[in-house]
Write a protein that holds these residues in place. Structure first.
Motif, short mmCIF file in Angstrom:
data_model
loop_
_atom_site.label_atom_id
_atom_site.label_comp_id
_atom_site.label_asym_id
_atom_site.label_seq_id
_atom_site.Cartn_x
_atom_site.Cartn_y
_atom_site.Cartn_z
N ASN A 30 -6.33 7.96 -3.20
CA ASN A 30 -5.84 8.34 -4.53
C ASN A 30 -4.57 9.17 -4.47
O ASN A 30 -3.92 9.38 -5.47
N GLN A 31 -4.23 9.65 -3.25
CA GLN A 31 -3.00 10.41 -3.16
C GLN A 31 -1.85 9.55 -2.70
O GLN A 31 -0.73 10.02 -2.60
N TYR A 32 -2.14 8.29 -2.40
CA TYR A 32 -1.12 7.38 -1.89
C TYR A 32 0.08 7.37 -2.80
O TYR A 32 -0.10 7.34 -4.01
N PRO A 33 1.27 7.39 -2.35
CA PRO A 33 1.70 7.49 -0.96
C PRO A 33 1.94 8.95 -0.53
O PRO A 33 2.52 9.70 -1.29
N THR A 34 1.49 9.28 0.66
CA THR A 34 1.66 10.64 1.14
C THR A 34 2.79 10.75 2.15
O THR A 34 3.08 11.83 2.63
N LYS A 35 3.37 9.64 2.54
CA LYS A 35 4.50 9.69 3.48
C LYS A 35 5.47 8.57 3.13
O LYS A 35 5.13 7.67 2.35
N PRO A 36 6.68 8.63 3.69
CA PRO A 36 7.68 7.59 3.34
C PRO A 36 7.19 6.18 3.68
O PRO A 36 6.40 5.99 4.60
N ILE A 37 7.65 5.23 2.90
CA ILE A 37 7.25 3.84 3.09
C ILE A 37 8.38 3.09 3.79
O ILE A 37 9.54 3.22 3.43
N GLY A 92 -0.18 -0.17 2.98
CA GLY A 92 0.74 0.18 1.90
C GLY A 92 1.94 0.97 2.36
O GLY A 92 2.79 1.33 1.56
N TYR A 93 2.04 1.24 3.66
CA TYR A 93 3.18 2.01 4.14
C TYR A 93 4.24 1.12 4.80
O TYR A 93 5.24 1.62 5.27
N THR A 94 3.98 -0.17 4.86
CA THR A 94 5.00 -1.10 5.33
C THR A 94 5.14 -2.22 4.31
O THR A 94 4.18 -2.94 4.04
N ILE A 95 6.32 -2.32 3.72
CA ILE A 95 6.61 -3.44 2.84
C ILE A 95 7.86 -4.12 3.38
O ILE A 95 8.46 -3.64 4.34
N GLY A 96 8.24 -5.22 2.77
CA GLY A 96 9.42 -5.90 3.30
C GLY A 96 10.11 -6.74 2.26
O GLY A 96 9.57 -6.99 1.17
N SER A 271 -2.02 -1.71 -6.34
CA SER A 271 -1.59 -1.63 -7.74
C SER A 271 -0.57 -0.51 -7.92
O SER A 271 0.37 -0.62 -8.71
N LYS A 272 -0.74 0.56 -7.14
CA LYS A 272 0.22 1.65 -7.23
C LYS A 272 1.59 1.20 -6.73
O LYS A 272 2.63 1.52 -7.31
N LEU A 273 1.57 0.46 -5.63
CA LEU A 273 2.80 -0.03 -5.03
C LEU A 273 3.52 -0.99 -5.97
O LEU A 273 4.73 -0.88 -6.21
N ILE A 274 2.74 -1.91 -6.56
CA ILE A 274 3.35 -2.89 -7.46
C ILE A 274 3.93 -2.19 -8.68
O ILE A 274 5.07 -2.45 -9.07
N ALA A 275 3.18 -1.24 -9.21
CA ALA A 275 3.68 -0.50 -10.37
C ALA A 275 4.97 0.23 -10.00
O ALA A 275 5.94 0.25 -10.78
#
Lengths: 334, 499
Positions: A30-37, A92-96, A271-275
């Motif tokens: 629930n705290q995601y994201p806690t570090k850079p992506i 969720g910490y690696t996207i491309g 869902s957080k990432l997409i939003a």
């Protein structure tokens, strides 16, 4: 400046260059994201898709609460970067950056991952159509002229593209196939080399994208004979260029790029990432900056983008089979 | 004259406080990344791209360009002092630059490199100012057959560059060409010799190999030296700058290097490194004492170091007047333009006159700034040698490794770096020179691409290489050199009785 200072500055810039290696912390959903992506860009720094990533980097913090760090992993027609992406932990910490050619590459033979199923598309950012370009001093006024000539003089038209199996090559073969004309393809190492050969008159035709051609069209050095979209382009520089379709050549092909991630990210993070990505892409600052670089945003949300991903996957499979590109590459592998 | 007026206006633009500041920051950063081995201008500019959204377009482009040509200035420093090339384009400077440093003439080598860079960089700029659109169009006459011929000629001339045996040099060039075939081939769409290793599909990165063969191998070399020898000769202060004799010998190579670099910069490919090799070959050929090359001939520093700066100026010509980035460095500069909505190309000069001329004027200013920054640095860098090598070299290694990693963010590249470092170490011990390998690695792919493309374009007619005038002339020169060398070789064969 003394030696110590010099090395201090050196070490600092090292820190900058290797940036993004932050300390691991316990991830609580629930705290995601806690570090850079990390955002994997499967191309070298410089170039339009890299620029798209760096433009999003700029607005990320505002919408996600964390920074996005661009990592360029170029080479292998983008497959090295996509392998890295598909093999990354789906936390969720690696996207491309993903694009149309992530659907194309697996059609040519073994890739480490089957990207259409190993990756998950989130948002589309840009969609750039393929266009056919000739030098302005050539006699062909439109695609019909050109293809008539090609039919009467088989093999005489040499068209350039930035590599076998790239979208530009596919566009060229689609045009040839749908008109029955025979044109010889000349592979180059990138669009700049192909464009140089076209401007120098070493090849007669090239398949390119509007951003790289615009200034040359404005200066009257080249002519665009067809654009692979349903409707004519709205950009005033290109608005009088007929589509292939209106000239009776049934070719539709756009290079689209967006953001995605490895499959299997937990729902909450996803869902957080997409939003977050949605908000970033629709951020007015991002839109203006993209507009400035000549790549207006053509946003598609997760659902529509996934739909496109599936449709294009099927469509491209058929195209590379019909045009014989898949076979051509497979034959060379033997 | 019209151009002079516009250039003056450009100076007016670039002398505004913010633009002057941008230029200074750019060249300072450029010098720094040039000095640090392995860390290059591309990564630096990429990092700064997002920050430049908030900057004024002209200022940010002036800054990026400053980083780009500034890096060419700094590259020679570590080559000369430590035998570790700062950039791929400074590989050849190691040969004579470091030999000079060993003789205590390191300061002179650094000063000549800086002044040569200034003169040649400015020469390139004059070409850019007055002839840009014309030259860009002229360069387009070169098509695939011409690139093929240039690669052939390059291999013929450059393989014998550093004067070890013909057999060994040719072998190394062949190995280089073979290494160049690794990776996903854009001509056939297939992966060659990648053995299922992802990173190999990308192909072998020549700057990583150059850093390994020249840099890491030198670090290994220092490791096995006895501690007493680990101090290089002290540089006395009055010896920091070149003496009259050294000046006299450097002037002509600087101008020749400038010309070579300028021409190379107009064509696709890594112009910086190719022009340095070509300049070195020319200087060696022209020298009355070719045996001096490799043992501290100042011409071998002056020529190549000038060439890469002229190349940096000249690569701006296809970029600015055609929008064509012919190298990774100019591709990233292109991004610097694009993020401000400015697309370089034939319309740039008319549509963004202030920016275009401001940028060019800033490059004149930047070159002067670089000279002012670099000349005093000579003393500082030379005093770097007071640091014992067993402290200095590990730091250099760390920087090199970081730089190598930053190119592709790849750990595999680090394995390549170390592997080729060890290989380079043994190659040097056994008398195999790594330079021809680098040449093969760079020219091999050009050779292959040019051949394939030309044959498709020429409908499979091999003679088209000879019937096209420029390509024919270039191949003719190559043929002449081979025949000339063979006859000379036959003569020397009896004298030396082989190798």
């Amino acid at each position: 400046m003394n030696v110590g200072l010099l090395f201090l500055v050196g070490l600092l810039s090292l820190g900058l260059l290797t940036g993004g290696c932050s300390l691991q912390s316990n991830t609580v959903a629930n705290q995601y994201p806690t570090k850079p992506i990390t955002l994997i860009v499967p191309f070298a720094a410089g170039g339009s898709v890299d620029m798209m990533a760096r433009t999003i980097e700029k607005v990320a913090l505002r919408h996600l609460g964390q920074a996005i760090v661009v990592t360029n992993i170029p080479g292998g027609a983008a497959t090295i970067g996509w392998n890295e992406l598909a093999g990354a932990k789906p936390d969720g910490y690696t996207i491309g950056v993903i694009g149309m050619s992530s659907l194309l590459q697996p059609l040519y033979g073994e890739t480490r991952y089957h990207y259409p199923t190993a990756l998950e598309p989130f948002v589309q950012v840009i969609s750039i159509p393929a266009i056919a370009v000739v030098r302005a001093d050539q006699p062909w006024k439109d695609a019909r002229d050109l293809l008539d000539y090609a039919q009467q003089h088989p093999g005489e038209i040499k068209y350039g593209h930035p590599g076998l199996g790239t979208g530009n090559h596919v566009a060229g073969e689609m045009v040839a196939l749908s008109s029955g004309a025979h044109m010889a393809q000349v592979p180059f190492k990138g669009e700049a080399d192909a464009l140089a050969a076209l401007l120098g008159g070493h090849i007669q035709l090239m398949f390119a994208t509007p951003p790289s051609i615009k200034e040359h069209l404005k200066s009257g050095k080249v002519r665009v004979v067809g654009v692979a979209t349903e409707q004519r382009l709205t950009d005033p520089v290109f608005s009088n260029v007929p589509t292939f379709k209106e000239q009776g050549v049934d070719v539709l092909l756009s290079f689209w790029y967006g953001f995605g991630a490895p499959k299997g990210i937990p729902e909450a993070e996803k869902s957080k990432l997409i939003a977050g990505l949605q908000a970033m892409v629709n951020d007015p600052e991002f839109k203006t900056n993209m507009e400035k670089s000549g790549m207006p945003v053509e946003y598609l949300g997760a659902q529509e983008f996934q739909q496109k991903w599936i449709t294009d996957s099927g469509r491209l499979a058929k195209i590379v089979k019909d045009t014989g590109i898949a076979e051509r590459i497979a034959n060379q592998k033997k | 004259m019209d151009i002079v007026d516009m250039l003056l206006n450009g100076f007016y633009v670039s002398l505004s406080l913010s633009n002057l500041l941008a230029c200074t920051v750019g060249v300072l950063l450029g010098t720094l990344v040039g000095v640090l081995p392995g860390i290059g201008p591309i990564g630096t500019i990429a990092l700064l791209l997002p920050l430049s959204f908030n900057m004024n377009a002209t200022a940010s482009i002036i800054m990026f360009a400053g980083i780009y040509y500034g890096a060419m200035f700094g590259g020679s420093t570590t080559s000369i002092l430590l035998n570790v090339p700062g950039e791929a384009a400074s590989v050849i400077t190691c040969m004579d630059g470091h030999a000079m440093a060993k003789k205590g003439r390191g300061g002179a080598a650094l000063a000549v490199a800086a002044i040569g860079s200034f003169i040649a960089g400015t020469m390139g700029l004059i070409g850019l100012t007055f002839f840009a659109p014309m030259l860009a169009d002229a360069a387009l006459i070169f098509g695939p057959p011409e690139y093929f011929s240039i690669a052939v000629l390059g291999l013929i001339i450059l393989t014998r560059l550093t004067g070890t045996s013909m057999l060994k040099s040719s072998l190394m060039a062949v190995v280089g060409i073979m290494l160049g075939t690794i990776g996903l081939d854009s001509l056939t769409g297939i992966s060659r010799f990648s053995f299922g290793i992802d990173a190999l599909q990308r192909g072998i990165e020549f700057s990583v190999i150059a850093m390994g063969l020249f840099g890491v191998s030198e670090l290994l070399e220092t490791m096995i030296q006895p501690t007493i020898k680990q101090r290089l000769q002290k540089v006395r202060f009055r010896e920091l700058y070149p003496n009259q004799e050294e000046w006299r010998r450097s002037i002509a190579p600087i101008f020749r290097g400038g010309m070579i670099g300028f021409l190379a910069g107009l064509l696709p490919g890594p112009a910086g490194i190719i022009s340095t090799f070509a300049s070195y070959a020319v200087e060696k050929k022209r020298s009355k004492n070719p045996q001096e090359f490799g043992n501290g001939a100042i011409e071998g520093v002056a020529g190549p170091e000038s060439a890469n700066n002229a190349a940096a100026s000249a690569t701006m010509i296809p970029l600015l007047s055609l929008g064509l980035p012919f190298s990774a460095g100019s591709a990233i500069l292109l991004s610097g333009f694009m993020i401000h909505g400015i697309v370089p190309g034939p319309t740039l000069i008319n549509q963004h006159a202030d920016l275009f001329w401001g940028l060019i004027a800033s490059m004149y200013i930047g070159n002067v700034l670089l000279l002012i920054i670099n000349l005093p640095l000579v003393g500082i860098f030379a005093s770097l040698l007071k640091t014992p090598l067993n402290i200095l070299m590990p730091i250099v290694l760390v920087v090199t490794i970081t730089g190598a990693y930053s190119i592709n963010n790849s750990f595999f590249d680090l394995a390549l770096l170390i592997g080729f470092g060890i290989l380079g170490f043994f190659m040097k011990r056994t008398g195999y020179d790594p330079a021809p390998l680098i040449i093969g690695l760079i020219l091999g792919p050009t050779l292959e691409t040019g051949l394939t493309q030309s044959l498709i374009i020429g409908n499979g007619n091999v003679w088209s290489f000879f019937t096209r005038p420029i390509s024919g002339i270039i191949l003719g020169i190559g043929l002449f050199i081979i025949i000339y060398n063979l006859s000379g070789w036959g003569g020397s064969w009896r004298k030396d009785s082989g190798y």
